[in-house]
Design a protein around this motif. Structure first.
Motif, mmCIF file in Angstrom:
data_model
loop_
_atom_site.group_PDB
_atom_site.id
_atom_site.type_symbol
_atom_site.label_atom_id
_atom_site.label_comp_id
_atom_site.label_asym_id
_atom_site.label_seq_id
_atom_site.Cartn_x
_atom_site.Cartn_y
_atom_site.Cartn_z
ATOM 1 N N GLU A 3 50.625 34.460 32.773
ATOM 2 C CA GLU A 3 49.808 34.409 31.551
ATOM 3 C C GLU A 3 48.374 34.821 31.867
ATOM 4 O O GLU A 3 47.849 34.526 32.944
ATOM 5 N N ILE A 4 47.739 35.493 30.905
ATOM 6 C CA ILE A 4 46.341 35.917 31.086
ATOM 7 C C ILE A 4 45.446 34.829 30.500
ATOM 8 O O ILE A 4 45.503 34.540 29.295
ATOM 9 N N LYS A 5 44.651 34.211 31.363
ATOM 10 C CA LYS A 5 43.757 33.140 30.934
ATOM 11 C C LYS A 5 42.310 33.540 31.210
ATOM 12 O O LYS A 5 42.031 34.358 32.079
ATOM 13 N N SER A 6 41.393 32.933 30.488
ATOM 14 C CA SER A 6 39.981 33.303 30.647
ATOM 15 C C SER A 6 39.177 32.195 31.325
ATOM 16 O O SER A 6 39.564 31.017 31.312
ATOM 17 N N PRO A 8 36.570 29.350 31.946
ATOM 18 C CA PRO A 8 36.073 28.351 30.980
ATOM 19 C C PRO A 8 34.584 28.466 30.669
ATOM 20 O O PRO A 8 34.141 28.049 29.599
ATOM 21 N N LYS A 9 33.803 29.035 31.585
ATOM 22 C CA LYS A 9 32.357 29.114 31.371
ATOM 23 C C LYS A 9 31.931 30.405 30.687
ATOM 24 O O LYS A 9 31.162 30.396 29.729
ATOM 25 N N THR A 10 32.449 31.548 31.195
ATOM 26 C CA THR A 10 31.988 32.850 30.694
ATOM 27 C C THR A 10 32.946 33.478 29.689
ATOM 28 O O THR A 10 32.574 34.416 28.991
ATOM 29 N N GLY A 11 34.181 32.969 29.648
ATOM 30 C CA GLY A 11 35.186 33.561 28.767
ATOM 31 C C GLY A 11 35.806 34.840 29.313
ATOM 32 O O GLY A 11 36.640 35.460 28.663
ATOM 33 N N VAL A 12 35.425 35.259 30.512
ATOM 34 C CA VAL A 12 35.917 36.510 31.101
ATOM 35 C C VAL A 12 37.382 36.357 31.531
ATOM 36 O O VAL A 12 37.779 35.317 32.050
ATOM 37 N N ALA A 13 38.177 37.416 31.301
ATOM 38 C CA ALA A 13 39.599 37.391 31.646
ATOM 39 C C ALA A 13 39.985 38.694 32.331
ATOM 40 O O ALA A 13 39.283 39.705 32.190
ATOM 41 N N PRO A 14 41.121 38.690 33.065
ATOM 42 C CA PRO A 14 41.607 39.946 33.652
ATOM 43 C C PRO A 14 41.892 40.972 32.551
ATOM 44 O O PRO A 14 42.273 40.599 31.439
ATOM 45 N N PHE A 15 41.693 42.245 32.874
ATOM 46 C CA PHE A 15 41.905 43.286 31.874
ATOM 47 C C PHE A 15 42.728 44.418 32.478
ATOM 48 O O PHE A 15 42.882 44.501 33.707
ATOM 49 N N ILE A 16 43.244 45.272 31.601
ATOM 50 C CA ILE A 16 44.040 46.419 32.064
ATOM 51 C C ILE A 16 43.119 47.630 32.143
ATOM 52 O O ILE A 16 42.564 48.066 31.125
ATOM 53 N N LYS A 17 42.958 48.159 33.350
ATOM 54 C CA LYS A 17 42.066 49.308 33.555
ATOM 55 C C LYS A 17 42.661 50.556 32.913
ATOM 56 O O LYS A 17 43.830 50.874 33.123
ATOM 57 N N GLY A 18 41.861 51.244 32.126
ATOM 58 C CA GLY A 18 42.338 52.456 31.459
ATOM 59 C C GLY A 18 42.171 53.696 32.326
ATOM 60 O O GLY A 18 41.539 53.650 33.380
#
Lengths: 120, 404
Positions: A3-6, A8-18
């Motif tokens: 699962e992709i989770k973000s 807790p402090k910055t809200g940043v999550a893993p992303f799919i590089k284009g």
């Protein structure tokens, strides 16, 4: 797939590089890269030119320049309009060459009169 | 750097909400409805919405990208350019009418025409340069920007809710718009998204968020006239969310978005403007709000960035959370069969769709452009009307009303 989770402090999550930065639009990757570098250099030129316009404005008014005041300078409404017009003119003069119409030259030269435009 | 923050504020500090040009009137019932003319903003409103960079040269670089954007649009749509493309297509044996070519094939045909290819290269190089300059500035000054958001996270006004336990659907994690990290992968995604739009991509037409003010001001209200709760779904940096709060200052206004960095920035911006909007990291298709809760729902450029399956779920979810009589103002790109929007199944129309889908990196736009979101709204139970006087530029507003 986990699962992709973000965070807790910055809200940043893993992303799919284009792959958007790998596209080739012109006749070779080198031409693409040159065009991209030219655009970046033009941007640096404009930023410097704008800085010079700020400097000139301050010198004309105060006869001296304070670095902090230079960084904080905000052009007047009239200057914004004038400077944006100068920027648009600069860009048009430089970049329109890239989108000009081209034809294959033959032995025959063009014929027929063109109405005068008032400028060369 | 702190001095810069004071003089060239990260975001303008609060100024009086009641702008000089704004008049407060009673719409119907007891709802306070502030009229703001987006085409004639007061100096106070401009100050409140202005973005200014700590460094003059960073401002100059974005100013250049704005100029390129303006030139590129004008050059592309100029009479000579349109005539040149048409002459090229005819000279190469292609039809100006409908084509059976695929979208990618149509794009490839036009990319053989040097002016089109050069314009496309400049368009995307400028796009990338704009983000590169923006993120470079943000990361060089990361401590300052992180501290600025830290200060407003809890202080408000307005709540901020991040949801680290929420599973993000994979479709939301692409680098949409070629923005490095996409909406979710960089702590400054909200800053970058808002600032590049206002200072470059909109070409100077929405420097003070005028586009969002115009839409919020135009939004219809329920027949009963009362607007107590408003929801902005896929709110991104919250420009529309705050525009609704400026129009309805007494309403409880929520912005939700799947991206934590976007809602964190949106909340920071709203708090700096002393508006008190609430923001939560939630999915529009699973909003967690109670049934029959909202009077007005709004979205702008959301549905072309979600899968068709998610779009259907969003329509059903909004039907659930809207009270009977509530109004949803939906604004998104035109379908590809819309010739008024310069599209249609021609080589130019199909090439435009492909260019947007594959090169503005909109993974879900291709399907969206051929699908029927208003039809999905009807299937979810809404009464649907298309606005003949939209305020989102070329984007027609669709109103979905939950029957009483």
């Amino acid at each position: 797939m986990p699962e992709i989770k973000s965070d807790p402090k910055t809200g940043v999550a893993p992303f799919i590089k284009g792959d958007w930065n790998k596209a080739v639009y012109l006749d070779s990757p080198h031409t693409d890269n040159l065009m991209t570098a030219f655009l970046g250099l033009s941007g640096e030129h404009w930023a410097l030119r704008r800085r010079m316009m700020v400097l000139e404005t301050m010198l004309a008014k105060n006869k001296s320049v304070d670095l902090a005041a230079l960084e904080a300078f905000e052009p007047s409404a009239e200057q914004k309009v004038a400077w944006d017009a100068e920027r648009d003119d600069f860009i048009k003069r430089i970049f329109t060459v890239f989108t000009r119409e081209t034809t294959k030259q033959t032995a025959d030269v063009p014929t027929g009169a063109t109405p005068p435009t008032g400028k060369l | 750097m702190t001095d810069h923050l004071n003089r060239r504020s990260v975001l303008a500090s609060a100024v009086a909400v009641a702008a000089a040009t704004a008049t407060v009137g009673e719409a119907q019932a007891k709802t306070v409805d502030v009229k703001i003319d987006a085409n004639n903003l007061s100096p106070e409103m401009k100050k409140k919405h202005a973005v200014r960079f700590p460094k003059l040269d960073d401002e100059g670089r974005l100013n250049f990208s704005e100029g390129i954007r303006r030139w590129q649009l004008a050059d592309k749509e100029g009479k000579a350019a349109v005539a040149g493309r048409q002459a090229y297509l005819e000279s190469t044996g292609h039809s100006l009418g409908e084509t059976k070519l695929s979208h990618e094939e149509a794009w490839n045909v036009l990319m053989q025409y040097p002016p089109y290819a050069a314009r496309t290269r400049i368009e995307w190089a400028n796009h990338d340069l704009m983000y590169e300059n923006m993120f470079s500035h943000l990361h060089k000054n990361r401590d300052m920007y992180l501290a600025a958001m830290d200060a407003t996270d809890k202080a408000g006004p307005g709540k901020l809710e991040l949801n680290p336990d929420m599973a993000l659907p994979e479709y939301t994690t692409h680098e949409i718009h070629r923005m490095p990290g996409g909406y979710v992968g960089d702590p400054f995604a909200g800053f970058a998204y808002h600032w590049t739009l206002t200072e470059a991509y909109y070409g100077g037409s929405s420097r003070y968020d005028e586009l969002h003010t115009r839409m919020a001001q135009a939004c219809r209200v329920p027949a009963t006239g009362d607007v107590n709760r408003i929801l902005d779904i896929g709110c991104s940096a919250g420009m529309s969310t705050t525009a609704f709060k400026e129009r309805f200052p007494d309403a409880e206004v929520w912005g939700i978005d799947v991206a934590g960095p976007m809602v964190r920035y949106a909340h920071h911006r709203s708090a700096k403007m002393r508006l008190g909007c609430n923001f939560a990291q939630r999915l529009a298709e699973d909003s967690k709000f109670p049934d029959n809760h909202f009077d007005v729902v709004f979205d702008f450029l959301l549905t072309h960035e979600v899968t068709i399956a998610a779009a259907k779920k969003i329509a059903s979810e909004m039907f659930r959370v809207m009270r009977p009589g509530a109004v949803w103002m939906h604004n998104d790109l035109p379908r590809e069969d819309n010739p008024k929007a310069g599209l249609g199944h021609t080589i130019e129309g199909k090439a435009h769709v492909w260019n947007t889908h594959r090169h503005n990196y909109e993974p879900w736009y291709f399907r969206y452009a051929q699908d029927d979101f208003p039809g999905m709204l009807k299937a979810a139970g809404f009464d649907v009307q298309v606005d003949n006087d939209p305020r989102g530029g070329f984007i027609a507003a669709v109103y979905a009303t939950k029957p009483v």
